[in-house]
Design a protein around this motif. Sequence first.
Motif, PDB file in Angstrom:
ATOM      1  N   SER A 157      42.487  33.039  39.572  1.00  0.00           N
ATOM      2  CA  SER A 157      42.424  34.004  38.491  1.00  0.00           C
ATOM      3  C   SER A 157      43.306  35.197  38.829  1.00  0.00           C
ATOM      4  O   SER A 157      43.255  35.708  39.951  1.00  0.00           O
ATOM      5  N   CYS A 158      44.114  35.612  37.879  1.00  0.00           N
ATOM      6  CA  CYS A 158      45.000  36.768  38.062  1.00  0.00           C
ATOM      7  C   CYS A 158      44.520  37.952  37.240  1.00  0.00           C
ATOM      8  O   CYS A 158      45.334  38.710  36.694  1.00  0.00           O
ATOM      9  N   LYS A 159      43.215  38.120  37.136  1.00  0.00           N
ATOM     10  CA  LYS A 159      42.650  39.242  36.392  1.00  0.00           C
ATOM     11  C   LYS A 159      43.200  40.562  36.920  1.00  0.00           C
ATOM     12  O   LYS A 159      43.209  40.807  38.119  1.00  0.00           O
ATOM     13  N   GLY A 160      43.643  41.410  36.005  1.00  0.00           N
ATOM     14  CA  GLY A 160      44.117  42.735  36.382  1.00  0.00           C
ATOM     15  C   GLY A 160      45.591  42.819  36.708  1.00  0.00           C
ATOM     16  O   GLY A 160      46.134  43.914  36.803  1.00  0.00           O
ATOM     17  N   LYS A 161      46.250  41.696  36.895  1.00  0.00           N
ATOM     18  CA  LYS A 161      47.672  41.717  37.226  1.00  0.00           C
ATOM     19  C   LYS A 161      48.505  41.860  35.957  1.00  0.00           C
ATOM     20  O   LYS A 161      48.295  41.146  34.976  1.00  0.00           O
ATOM     21  N   ARG A 162      49.465  42.764  35.984  1.00  0.00           N
ATOM     22  CA  ARG A 162      50.337  42.960  34.831  1.00  0.00           C
ATOM     23  C   ARG A 162      51.520  42.010  34.849  1.00  0.00           C
ATOM     24  O   ARG A 162      52.079  41.673  33.799  1.00  0.00           O
ATOM     25  N   ILE A 164      52.876  38.324  36.419  1.00  0.00           N
ATOM     26  CA  ILE A 164      52.598  37.064  37.102  1.00  0.00           C
ATOM     27  C   ILE A 164      53.922  36.329  37.262  1.00  0.00           C
ATOM     28  O   ILE A 164      54.613  36.024  36.276  1.00  0.00           O
ATOM     29  N   THR A 165      54.300  36.054  38.500  1.00  0.00           N
ATOM     30  CA  THR A 165      55.613  35.476  38.772  1.00  0.00           C
ATOM     31  C   THR A 165      55.558  34.006  39.181  1.00  0.00           C
ATOM     32  O   THR A 165      56.540  33.291  39.014  1.00  0.00           O
ATOM     33  N   HIS A 166      54.419  33.543  39.715  1.00  0.00           N
ATOM     34  CA  HIS A 166      54.382  32.189  40.257  1.00  0.00           C
ATOM     35  C   HIS A 166      54.022  31.134  39.210  1.00  0.00           C
ATOM     36  O   HIS A 166      54.077  29.942  39.493  1.00  0.00           O
ATOM     37  N   ARG A 167      53.613  31.562  38.003  1.00  0.00           N
ATOM     38  CA  ARG A 167      53.322  30.625  36.927  1.00  0.00           C
ATOM     39  C   ARG A 167      53.392  31.359  35.596  1.00  0.00           C
ATOM     40  O   ARG A 167      53.467  32.597  35.544  1.00  0.00           O
ATOM     41  N   LYS A 168      53.350  30.609  34.512  1.00  0.00           N
ATOM     42  CA  LYS A 168      53.362  31.214  33.195  1.00  0.00           C
ATOM     43  C   LYS A 168      51.984  31.812  32.897  1.00  0.00           C
ATOM     44  O   LYS A 168      50.957  31.206  33.214  1.00  0.00           O
ATOM     45  N   PRO A 169      51.932  32.993  32.297  1.00  0.00           N
ATOM     46  CA  PRO A 169      50.623  33.574  31.949  1.00  0.00           C
ATOM     47  C   PRO A 169      49.935  32.759  30.874  1.00  0.00           C
ATOM     48  O   PRO A 169      50.575  32.186  29.999  1.00  0.00           O
ATOM     49  N   ARG A 170      48.596  32.695  30.972  1.00  0.00           N
ATOM     50  CA  ARG A 170      47.831  31.968  29.977  1.00  0.00           C
ATOM     51  C   ARG A 170      47.602  32.833  28.746  1.00  0.00           C
ATOM     52  O   ARG A 170      47.593  34.064  28.821  1.00  0.00           O
ATOM     53  N   MET A 275      28.055  33.566  40.502  1.00  0.00           N
ATOM     54  CA  MET A 275      29.395  34.005  40.111  1.00  0.00           C
ATOM     55  C   MET A 275      29.681  33.734  38.645  1.00  0.00           C
ATOM     56  O   MET A 275      30.548  34.382  38.051  1.00  0.00           O
ATOM     57  N   ALA A 276      28.969  32.812  38.030  1.00  0.00           N
ATOM     58  CA  ALA A 276      29.255  32.436  36.643  1.00  0.00           C
ATOM     59  C   ALA A 276      29.068  33.606  35.690  1.00  0.00           C
ATOM     60  O   ALA A 276      29.732  33.664  34.645  1.00  0.00           O
ATOM     61  N   ARG A 277      28.208  34.567  36.020  1.00  0.00           N
ATOM     62  CA  ARG A 277      27.935  35.686  35.108  1.00  0.00           C
ATOM     63  C   ARG A 277      29.142  36.607  34.952  1.00  0.00           C
ATOM     64  O   ARG A 277      29.212  37.377  33.993  1.00  0.00           O
ATOM     65  N   PHE A 278      30.109  36.528  35.888  1.00  0.00           N
ATOM     66  CA  PHE A 278      31.265  37.405  35.827  1.00  0.00           C
ATOM     67  C   PHE A 278      32.445  36.776  35.077  1.00  0.00           C
ATOM     68  O   PHE A 278      33.493  37.391  34.957  1.00  0.00           O
ATOM     69  N   HIS A 279      32.280  35.554  34.603  1.00  0.00           N
ATOM     70  CA  HIS A 279      33.278  34.879  33.765  1.00  0.00           C
ATOM     71  C   HIS A 279      34.667  34.866  34.417  1.00  0.00           C
ATOM     72  O   HIS A 279      35.672  35.201  33.790  1.00  0.00           O
ATOM     73  N   GLY A 280      34.698  34.492  35.665  1.00  0.00           N
ATOM     74  CA  GLY A 280      35.963  34.403  36.376  1.00  0.00           C
ATOM     75  C   GLY A 280      36.232  35.643  37.197  1.00  0.00           C
ATOM     76  O   GLY A 280      36.323  36.744  36.665  1.00  0.00           O
ATOM     77  N   VAL A 281      36.360  35.462  38.501  1.00  0.00           N
ATOM     78  CA  VAL A 281      36.603  36.568  39.422  1.00  0.00           C
ATOM     79  C   VAL A 281      38.053  36.533  39.857  1.00  0.00           C
ATOM     80  O   VAL A 281      38.584  35.471  40.204  1.00  0.00           O
ATOM     81  N   GLY A 282      38.715  37.686  39.816  1.00  0.00           N
ATOM     82  CA  GLY A 282      40.095  37.753  40.267  1.00  0.00           C
ATOM     83  C   GLY A 282      40.226  37.282  41.703  1.00  0.00           C
ATOM     84  O   GLY A 282      39.442  37.694  42.575  1.00  0.00           O
ATOM     85  N   THR A 283      41.208  36.438  41.966  1.00  0.00           N
ATOM     86  CA  THR A 283      41.370  35.873  43.308  1.00  0.00           C
ATOM     87  C   THR A 283      41.567  36.965  44.350  1.00  0.00           C
ATOM     88  O   THR A 283      41.100  36.848  45.486  1.00  0.00           O
ATOM     89  N   ALA A 284      42.227  38.050  43.990  1.00  0.00           N
ATOM     90  CA  ALA A 284      42.460  39.137  44.939  1.00  0.00           C
ATOM     91  C   ALA A 284      41.158  39.778  45.394  1.00  0.00           C
ATOM     92  O   ALA A 284      41.087  40.348  46.491  1.00  0.00           O
ATOM     93  N   TYR A 285      40.111  39.703  44.564  1.00  0.00           N
ATOM     94  CA  TYR A 285      38.832  40.331  44.887  1.00  0.00           C
ATOM     95  C   TYR A 285      37.773  39.309  45.294  1.00  0.00           C
ATOM     96  O   TYR A 285      36.608  39.683  45.489  1.00  0.00           O
TER      97      TYR A 285
END
Length: 320
Positions: A157-162, A164-170, A275-285
């Motif tokens: 998950s790239c939550k919070g990133k403005r 994204i270079t390694h893949r196309k944004p969803r 973890m499911a309650r957070f609907h996806g956690v940013g990988t950085a965190y």
Amino acid sequence: MKRSDLNALEQTLARLPVDLKKYLSNQLLGQINAQADTLIATARSHCPCPHCGHEHPVKWGRAGGLPRYRCRNPDCHKTFNALTGTPLAKLQHRDKWFDYLRCMRDSLTLRVSAARVGIDLKTAFRWRHRFLTTSAQDNANPLSGIIEVDETVFLESCKGKRNITHRKPRKRCGQGNMKKKEQKIQVLIARDRNGKISDLVDPALKKSTVHEFLAPIIDRDSILCSDGHSWYKTFSADHDIAHHRLITLDNQRVLGKEYHIQNVNSYMSRLKGWMARFHGVGTAYLPNYLAWRRLFETAKPAEEAWFRKAIGADQQQIPT
């Protein structure tokens, strides 16, 4: 406190005059607002200088409700307080910290926590990860006895990133694909029968990183239980550690009625459900959220215990 004692206290307070009730109310409110300052002052009253490490600083007045100290080192002479050099340094509104920790104990989302405590959403986000920084860093917990180890996978998950270079944004509400190897974040979790937990977040687990992670936390007197992966077999052979392999394909789930990996798998199930309650956690965190879950498993269920973890003073006796 027992319920009978609490009822007796309420009856005593009901018979007091109004002016005395107001006095006690103000005293209790002041103690509640200053509970963070009091715990900081008592838990870290003999902290070394965070700038040079020199021991035995001298008292240097007070500022912002906390006592300050000055380093005796002639090459330093810097002043500091008990929070200097900790993740909680320069955070404001200490009177609301315990209310926020109560929200973390209840696993509330950022928006709900911000509304309940009365802080901004960005402040709630900052506090969450500041409170979890020390626990995330304190991850190399020594394990003993029968140790279970296994891997699990989280979706990248790239939550919070403005950018994204390694893949196309969803697109909005887009979902990742667990079948794609590059979108899977692997997490290795080691847990002993005493409940101590250590984990490793690595997008591409390999033999060298697994060995480097396990070497400092497992001693030779331990017994390692794992799945059939070759990482653990070579590690046990290199470090002369007793090892039991549970190969699911051969229906080997338990060996000798006590050697299994069901405890660590049960912990993974609790982790995923929580973890499911957070609907996806940013990988950085992700390491911070793993540390948050470890607090539920290993720390006392009290705001004071979690606060002591946050300031790195959990090993000292809690003042009464």
